[in-house]
Design a protein around this motif. Structure first.
Motif, mmCIF file in Angstrom:
data_model
loop_
_atom_site.group_PDB
_atom_site.id
_atom_site.type_symbol
_atom_site.label_atom_id
_atom_site.label_comp_id
_atom_site.label_asym_id
_atom_site.label_seq_id
_atom_site.Cartn_x
_atom_site.Cartn_y
_atom_site.Cartn_z
ATOM 1 N N ARG A 1 1.008 -1.242 0.088
ATOM 2 C CA ARG A 1 0.044 0.026 0.160
ATOM 3 C C ARG A 1 0.851 1.100 0.070
ATOM 4 O O ARG A 1 1.672 1.435 0.961
ATOM 5 C CB ARG A 1 -0.883 0.108 1.190
ATOM 6 C CG ARG A 1 -1.577 1.182 1.540
ATOM 7 C CD ARG A 1 -2.298 1.426 2.781
ATOM 8 N NE ARG A 1 -2.683 2.804 3.302
ATOM 9 C CZ ARG A 1 -3.826 3.397 3.508
ATOM 10 N NH1 ARG A 1 -4.824 2.569 3.531
ATOM 11 N NH2 ARG A 1 -3.794 4.490 3.882
ATOM 12 N N LEU A 2 0.634 2.099 -0.914
ATOM 13 C CA LEU A 2 1.410 3.455 -1.036
ATOM 14 C C LEU A 2 0.352 4.595 -0.834
ATOM 15 O O LEU A 2 -0.808 4.669 -1.369
ATOM 16 C CB LEU A 2 1.971 3.522 -2.407
ATOM 17 C CG LEU A 2 2.916 2.338 -3.007
ATOM 18 C CD1 LEU A 2 3.178 2.758 -4.516
ATOM 19 C CD2 LEU A 2 3.944 1.976 -2.262
ATOM 20 N N ASP A 3 0.835 5.421 0.237
ATOM 21 C CA ASP A 3 -0.002 6.663 0.283
ATOM 22 C C ASP A 3 0.712 7.708 -0.535
ATOM 23 O O ASP A 3 2.003 8.001 -0.473
ATOM 24 C CB ASP A 3 0.343 7.105 1.862
ATOM 25 C CG ASP A 3 -0.542 6.338 2.749
ATOM 26 O OD1 ASP A 3 -1.020 5.401 2.277
ATOM 27 O OD2 ASP A 3 -0.720 6.514 4.107
ATOM 28 N N LEU A 4 -0.187 8.270 -1.589
ATOM 29 C CA LEU A 4 0.348 8.975 -2.502
ATOM 30 C C LEU A 4 0.104 10.581 -2.356
ATOM 31 O O LEU A 4 -0.924 10.845 -1.971
ATOM 32 C CB LEU A 4 0.003 8.599 -3.801
ATOM 33 C CG LEU A 4 0.295 7.181 -4.141
ATOM 34 C CD1 LEU A 4 -0.189 6.721 -5.450
ATOM 35 C CD2 LEU A 4 1.885 6.980 -4.143
ATOM 36 N N ARG A 5 0.703 11.681 -3.028
ATOM 37 C CA ARG A 5 0.408 12.981 -2.845
ATOM 38 C C ARG A 5 0.801 13.391 -4.446
ATOM 39 O O ARG A 5 1.976 13.139 -4.825
ATOM 40 C CB ARG A 5 1.079 13.639 -1.929
ATOM 41 C CG ARG A 5 1.035 15.265 -1.976
ATOM 42 C CD ARG A 5 1.478 15.955 -0.704
ATOM 43 N NE ARG A 5 2.929 15.708 -0.443
ATOM 44 C CZ ARG A 5 3.886 16.448 -0.877
ATOM 45 N NH1 ARG A 5 3.532 17.341 -1.756
ATOM 46 N NH2 ARG A 5 4.867 16.333 -0.365
ATOM 47 N N LEU A 6 -0.074 14.149 -4.914
ATOM 48 C CA LEU A 6 0.270 14.660 -6.478
ATOM 49 C C LEU A 6 1.381 15.722 -6.049
ATOM 50 O O LEU A 6 1.415 16.484 -5.443
ATOM 51 C CB LEU A 6 -0.861 15.661 -6.852
ATOM 52 C CG LEU A 6 -0.774 16.095 -8.394
ATOM 53 C CD1 LEU A 6 -0.316 14.901 -9.251
ATOM 54 C CD2 LEU A 6 -2.084 16.786 -8.559
ATOM 55 N N VAL A 7 2.448 15.691 -7.062
ATOM 56 C CA VAL A 7 3.609 16.572 -7.195
ATOM 57 C C VAL A 7 3.239 17.789 -8.240
ATOM 58 O O VAL A 7 2.902 17.678 -9.371
ATOM 59 C CB VAL A 7 4.858 15.916 -7.648
ATOM 60 C CG1 VAL A 7 5.862 17.086 -7.795
ATOM 61 C CG2 VAL A 7 5.287 14.843 -6.578
ATOM 62 N N GLU A 8 3.006 18.905 -7.662
ATOM 63 C CA GLU A 8 2.775 20.145 -8.719
ATOM 64 C C GLU A 8 3.793 20.096 -9.710
ATOM 65 O O GLU A 8 5.056 19.862 -9.472
ATOM 66 C CB GLU A 8 2.526 21.413 -7.809
ATOM 67 C CG GLU A 8 1.538 21.285 -6.688
ATOM 68 C CD GLU A 8 -0.072 21.087 -7.328
ATOM 69 O OE1 GLU A 8 0.004 21.505 -8.593
ATOM 70 O OE2 GLU A 8 -0.869 20.806 -6.937
#
Length: 206
Positions: A193-200
């Protein structure tokens, strides 16, 4: 039109990445249409999964079946037997979209000696199943509740992906891996499981 009911083995995983140890034979029936959500029609294929009575399956669980990963859309229905006791469990799941990514890691120096993100993949063509989770949180300072949405990715258990890696999609959209969970499964090795955040765009991430 008669909709076929298929039979096969399914494995169930909770959304926190913990494998329930549940691997059972089930009947799976394709639904005829998308499930409405927020006034829209969900174009993802939807399936009705018939499970044995007592199966530990819940809202937002994952059901892996025949190469597909389904997300349970609502609390499963537990049907009684006309002769007493439980008969079976029905869960409705939608196919979690699969994307192909390159895994990027670390930084390199540019011609000016500045560190910039390395754009050379350490892994290429990695399948990732994406889903969004929502959590309602109370904010004491504002005396209100707010909904926090998190993007979760699942990758095969042998994938060498680490915290602070970046996942680059084919269209160039990039996500930062904020956390990696390696769940224990009593049946088989579960997906990471990966917790992801969009890179601007244009933002450097070390």
């Amino acid at each position: 039109m008669v909709i076929p009911i298929l039979t096969g083995s399914v494995t169930i995983t909770h959304p926190d990445g913990v494998d329930t140890g549940t691997s059972v034979q089930a009947h799976v029936q394709p639904e005829t249409g998308g499930k409405p959500a927020d006034g829209q029609v969900d174009s993802s294929p939807t399936y009705r999964v018939f499970l044995p009575a007592g199966t530990d399956v819940r809202f937002n669980d994952r059901i892996r079946w025949d190469g597909l990963l389904l997300q349970v859309l609502e609390q499963p229905a537990r049907w009684p037997s006309p002769f007493g006791g439980a008969h079976h469990v029905e869960a409705i799941g939608t196919v979690m979209p699969e994307v192909i990514v390159d895994v990027l890691r670390g930084s390199v120096e540019n011609e000016f000696g500045d560190l910039i993100p390395d754009t050379t993949p350490v892994l290429a063509n990695v399948p990732v199943w994406l889903t969004e989770q929502s959590q309602t949180t109370f904010v004491p300072a504002d005396q209100r509740t707010t909904v926090i949405r998190k993007l979760i990715g699942l990758v095969p258990p042998d994938t060498d992906v680490r915290e602070r890696d970046r996942l680059r999609l084919e269209d160039g959209v990039t996500y930062l891996v904020e956390a990696v969970t390696r769940p224990h499964s009593p049946v088989e090795r579960a997906d990471l499981r990966l917790d992801l955040r969009l890179v601007e765009p244009g933002l450097n991430t070390p």
